[in-house]
Design a protein around this motif. Structure first.
Motif, PDB file in Angstrom:
ATOM      1  N   VAL A   7      -3.675   4.596  -0.180  1.00 34.56           N
ATOM      2  CA  VAL A   7      -4.003   4.289  -1.568  1.00 34.56           C
ATOM      3  C   VAL A   7      -3.208   3.055  -1.985  1.00 34.56           C
ATOM      4  N   TYR A   8      -3.579   2.492  -3.124  1.00 36.03           N
ATOM      5  CA  TYR A   8      -2.999   1.204  -3.505  1.00 36.03           C
ATOM      6  C   TYR A   8      -2.307   1.222  -4.869  1.00 36.03           C
ATOM      7  N   SER A   9      -2.103   2.417  -5.414  1.00 32.79           N
ATOM      8  CA  SER A   9      -1.345   2.551  -6.653  1.00 32.79           C
ATOM      9  C   SER A   9      -0.921   4.012  -6.777  1.00 32.79           C
ATOM     10  N   GLU A  23      -4.783  10.784  -8.210  1.00 34.38           N
ATOM     11  CA  GLU A  23      -6.159  11.241  -7.969  1.00 34.38           C
ATOM     12  C   GLU A  23      -6.228  12.109  -6.719  1.00 34.38           C
ATOM     13  N   GLU A  59      -1.315   5.628  -9.450  1.00 34.41           N
ATOM     14  CA  GLU A  59      -2.404   6.267 -10.187  1.00 34.41           C
ATOM     15  C   GLU A  59      -3.440   6.833  -9.220  1.00 34.41           C
ATOM     16  N   GLU A  60      -3.742   6.074  -8.176  1.00 32.38           N
ATOM     17  CA  GLU A  60      -4.679   6.577  -7.159  1.00 32.38           C
ATOM     18  C   GLU A  60      -4.064   7.750  -6.401  1.00 32.38           C
ATOM     19  N   HIS A 115     -10.411   7.951   0.487  1.00 34.91           N
ATOM     20  CA  HIS A 115      -9.294   7.044   0.199  1.00 34.91           C
ATOM     21  C   HIS A 115      -8.863   6.302   1.472  1.00 34.91           C
ATOM     22  N   GLN A 150       0.850  -1.186   0.000  1.00 31.46           N
ATOM     23  CA  GLN A 150       0.000   0.000   0.000  1.00 31.46           C
ATOM     24  C   GLN A 150       0.889   1.239   0.000  1.00 31.46           C
TER      25      GLN A 150
END
Length: 309
Positions: free
Chosen positions: A291-293, A299, A295-296, A278, A259
């Motif tokens: 968050v888990y990426s 965001e 990309e997130e 989140h 994570q």
């Protein structure tokens, strides 16, 4: 509410105090400060503190080892923890009675008795109020307990710089300072950085970016390994670039095994709603999320840009 908590403390011979995982100064200060207050009032009771030890804050105190059987007839008090998922040591369900003491928004009112008040700067400040109202019940305040509660208030107010610092905060802090602990020694220990942390701070200052008024730092697992720093230790640097002119909000991402830890801060815009979207939450100006990426993570940055405008 304080009277009800005092009554429960009076009834139980075994009292186990919890707080949230990955403890900060307020979590440890409120937990260990309350333990000392109760021990000084009831020296014959069994008062314990549980959770993982945090090496960077070991000067505040260490945790106790508690056998499962002790929970059967115990009162559990959980300090500075908004929801059950964040409680360090999940054995609270084995306790006879559970009390929640917290200054975060009461999104999960767990336990048998809940004292939550977001008007306080910190849970440590709430424990000072507990002492003030408890004097007529025989509670006293040692310099050791005062230092712990002071540490918690200093931590959650950013050394009294954040806007959660009220006149009441200063009045309660004055009571602590009157107990005569060594403030200079405390600040030296709190802000002490070893060589690896100093080098990581330099790296952070060289590599953070600014996206439309939002400060952004991304620490990868490779970065942590390079500087031999843990995710928890890196939290000391969340405000390393906060005083850069023009920043309204900033975010510190730290990549862990499965994570990415997110620490959000603000000088005005409310950001705990973003944290809640989140897997997190917290205060309007200081929150945490997961968050888990990457990309997130992008965001989250986009949402901070939006609220900062």
């Amino acid at each position: 509410m304080i009277k009800e908590i005092q009554e429960q403390i009076r009834q139980y011979d075994t009292i186990i105090v919890h707080r949230h995982e990955r403890p900060d100064p307020d979590a440890l200060g409120s937990q260990l400060g309350l333990v000392k207050l109760i021990k000084e009032r009831y020296p014959d009771k069994h008062i314990l503190a549980v959770g993982e030890n945090e090496p960077s804050l070991a000067f505040l105190g260490m945790m106790d080892k508690v056998d499962d059987k002790l929970y059967n007839d115990a009162l559990v008090i959980v300090c500075d923890t908004a929801n059950t998922a964040r409680i360090d040591d999940k054995r609270i369900n084995q306790a006879k009675y559970v009390i929640k003491i917290d200054h975060h928004p009461n999104e999960e009112p767990y336990g048998d008795l809940v004292w939550v008040d977001t008007a306080f700067s910190s849970t440590s400040e709430m424990i000072v109020e507990f002492y003030i109202q408890g004097q007529e019940e025989g509670y006293t305040l040692s310099s050791d307990a005062a230092l712990l509660l002071y540490a918690g208030i200093v931590g959650d107010t950013g050394r009294f710089l954040y806007n959660n610092t009220t006149a009441g905060t200063h009045r309660r802090t004055a009571i602590l300072v009157e107990q005569g602990f060594n403030q200079t020694e405390f600040y030296t220990k709190l802000h002490k950085k070893d060589l690896k942390m100093s080098r990581l701070q330099g790296y952070v200052l060289q590599n953070f970016t600014i996206v439309e008024g939002v400060g952004v730092m991304r620490l990868t697992r490779e970065d942590l390994e390079k500087f031999s720093v843990t995710s928890n230790e890196s939290s000391q640097l969340v405000n390393a670039f906060s005083d850069v002119e023009g920043l309204r909000t900033w975010v510190f991402f730290v990549e862990e095994q499965d994570q990415i830890r997110v620490r959000l801060r603000s000088k005005g815009p409310v950001i705990n709603g973003i944290a809640a979207e989140h897997n997190g939450g917290g205060h309007p100006m200081a929150s945490g999320a997961t968050v888990y990426s990457w990309e997130e993570a992008d965001e989250v940055v986009a949402k901070l840009v939006a609220v900062s405008k």
